[in-house]
Design a protein around this motif. Sequence first.
Motif, PDB file in Angstrom:
ATOM      1  N   ARG A  75       0.143  13.208  -2.468  1.00  0.00           N
ATOM      2  CA  ARG A  75      -1.102  12.885  -1.771  1.00  0.00           C
ATOM      3  C   ARG A  75      -0.820  12.393  -0.357  1.00  0.00           C
ATOM      4  NH1 ARG A  75      -2.662  10.767  -6.978  1.00  0.00           N
ATOM      5  NH2 ARG A  75      -2.135   8.633  -6.344  1.00  0.00           N
ATOM      6  N   HIS A  76       0.449  12.034  -0.095  1.00  0.00           N
ATOM      7  CA  HIS A  76       0.831  11.490   1.207  1.00  0.00           C
ATOM      8  C   HIS A  76       1.863  12.350   1.928  1.00  0.00           C
ATOM      9  CE1 HIS A  76      -1.200   7.789  -0.064  1.00  0.00           C
ATOM     10  NE2 HIS A  76      -0.608   7.976  -1.238  1.00  0.00           N
ATOM     11  N   LEU A  77       2.558  13.201   1.189  1.00  0.00           N
ATOM     12  CA  LEU A  77       3.596  14.062   1.751  1.00  0.00           C
ATOM     13  C   LEU A  77       3.375  15.479   1.269  1.00  0.00           C
ATOM     14  CD1 LEU A  77       6.639  11.773   0.898  1.00  0.00           C
ATOM     15  CD2 LEU A  77       5.537  11.944   3.121  1.00  0.00           C
ATOM     16  N   ALA A 126       8.792   6.604   2.565  1.00  0.00           N
ATOM     17  CA  ALA A 126      10.035   6.821   3.312  1.00  0.00           C
ATOM     18  C   ALA A 126      10.970   5.628   3.170  1.00  0.00           C
ATOM     19  CB  ALA A 126       9.725   7.088   4.778  1.00  0.00           C
ATOM     20  N   ASP A 127      10.419   4.409   3.253  1.00  0.00           N
ATOM     21  CA  ASP A 127      11.247   3.210   3.099  1.00  0.00           C
ATOM     22  C   ASP A 127      11.896   3.160   1.723  1.00  0.00           C
ATOM     23  OD1 ASP A 127      10.655   2.343   5.649  1.00  0.00           O
ATOM     24  OD2 ASP A 127       9.083   0.947   5.025  1.00  0.00           O
ATOM     25  N   ALA A 128      11.119   3.485   0.693  1.00  0.00           N
ATOM     26  CA  ALA A 128      11.660   3.472  -0.667  1.00  0.00           C
ATOM     27  C   ALA A 128      12.745   4.534  -0.827  1.00  0.00           C
ATOM     28  CB  ALA A 128      10.535   3.704  -1.675  1.00  0.00           C
ATOM     29  N   THR A 188       0.832  -1.187   0.000  1.00  0.00           N
ATOM     30  CA  THR A 188       0.000   0.000   0.000  1.00  0.00           C
ATOM     31  C   THR A 188       0.869   1.240   0.000  1.00  0.00           C
ATOM     32  OG1 THR A 188      -1.730  -1.160   1.230  1.00  0.00           O
ATOM     33  CG2 THR A 188      -1.800   1.252   1.234  1.00  0.00           C
ATOM     34  N   LEU A 189       0.526   2.184  -0.872  1.00  0.00           N
ATOM     35  CA  LEU A 189       1.285   3.416  -0.938  1.00  0.00           C
ATOM     36  C   LEU A 189       0.850   4.343   0.182  1.00  0.00           C
ATOM     37  CD1 LEU A 189       3.393   5.014  -2.530  1.00  0.00           C
ATOM     38  CD2 LEU A 189       1.509   6.035  -3.837  1.00  0.00           C
ATOM     39  N   ASP A 190       1.752   4.586   1.124  1.00  0.00           N
ATOM     40  CA  ASP A 190       1.503   5.522   2.209  1.00  0.00           C
ATOM     41  C   ASP A 190       2.826   6.189   2.566  1.00  0.00           C
ATOM     42  OD1 ASP A 190       2.920   3.600   3.629  1.00  0.00           O
ATOM     43  OD2 ASP A 190       1.161   2.822   4.686  1.00  0.00           O
ATOM     44  N   ALA A 191       2.781   7.086   3.547  1.00  0.00           N
ATOM     45  CA  ALA A 191       3.984   7.843   3.889  1.00  0.00           C
ATOM     46  C   ALA A 191       5.124   6.931   4.333  1.00  0.00           C
ATOM     47  CB  ALA A 191       3.651   8.865   4.977  1.00  0.00           C
ATOM     48  N   GLY A 240       6.756   2.662  -8.585  1.00  0.00           N
ATOM     49  CA  GLY A 240       5.873   2.391  -9.713  1.00  0.00           C
ATOM     50  C   GLY A 240       4.756   3.400  -9.889  1.00  0.00           C
ATOM     51  N   VAL A 241       4.971   4.626  -9.383  1.00  0.00           N
ATOM     52  CA  VAL A 241       3.971   5.678  -9.538  1.00  0.00           C
ATOM     53  C   VAL A 241       4.687   6.949  -9.980  1.00  0.00           C
ATOM     54  CG1 VAL A 241       2.478   4.696  -7.742  1.00  0.00           C
ATOM     55  CG2 VAL A 241       4.167   6.439  -7.116  1.00  0.00           C
ATOM     56  N   SER A 242       3.917   7.974 -10.290  1.00  0.00           N
ATOM     57  CA  SER A 242       4.524   9.244 -10.661  1.00  0.00           C
ATOM     58  C   SER A 242       4.990   9.983  -9.413  1.00  0.00           C
ATOM     59  CB  SER A 242       3.510  10.115 -11.411  1.00  0.00           C
ATOM     60  OG  SER A 242       2.482  10.544 -10.539  1.00  0.00           O
TER      61      SER A 242
END
Length: 220
Positions: free
Chosen positions: A44-46, A11-13, A4-7, A36-38
Motif C-alpha cells: 500500500r506504500h511501495l 525503509a528504516d525497518a 505510523t506505517l509509511d514508506a 508487525g504487519v503482513s
Amino acid sequence: MGRTLDAAAIADAAIALVDAHGVDALSMRRVGTELGVSGMALYRHLSDRDDLLRRMVARIASELPPVPAVDADWRETLRRLGLTAWIAFERHPWLVDLAVSPTRLMDATSTVGTETALQRLIDAGCSPDHAEEIFVAVAAQPIGIARIALSRAAERAVHYADATAPGPLTAAFRAQAFDAARGRRLLETALDALLDGVAASLTRTSGAITPGTPQRKESK
C-alpha cells in the motif's frame, strides 16, 4: 503508540534488518514481520521490492553530511562527494553489493549535488562532456574500493593466480588486510591523485586554474 506505517518507516525497518542480518534476509515478508504487519501490507506504500531498495538508498543518503558545501570549489566538492559515499558504505557495508550489481546501479548523490558538482567543473574550464566523465570517475572510486575493503567479498580469502614466491614489496603489500581503515586511506590517495590530474589538465587548457582552487590537501 506505534510508529505510523509509511514508506519512510518501511525503509528504516528494512535498513535495520539488513544491518543486523545481511542482504539475504531482506524480503517484503520479513520487513513486514519487523513492523508487525503482513508483507502484503507494505504494497500500500511501495510498488515493489525495487521501490523499497531505492527508498533504502535514498534514506541512507539523507542522513549523510550535505554535499556540496556552499563555499566549496570544484575540487573540494568532488572530494566530499567521494568521501561521503565512503561514509555510507562504511556505515552499511552491504550497500555496495545491494546498490551496485550487474543489473542495478543506484545513484545516491542528490540532484542538487550532481548539478552543483557538474556546474563547478564547467565553471573551472571543463566541457560538459568532460565534467560528466570526471564526475563518474570520482563516483567510481569509493564503489571500487568499498568492494575490496567493505563488501562481503572482502570477507573471503584472497587467492593469487601466480604461485611464484613474492618479492619483499609484494609480500608486504599482500600481508596488509583490506579493512575499513586501509580502504579509507586508499580512497583518499585515489581521489587526490585523480583530482591532481584534473587540476593539471585544467591548467594546461586555460593556463591557470580557477582562482581560489586549493592544492592537494593532506589526509587528516
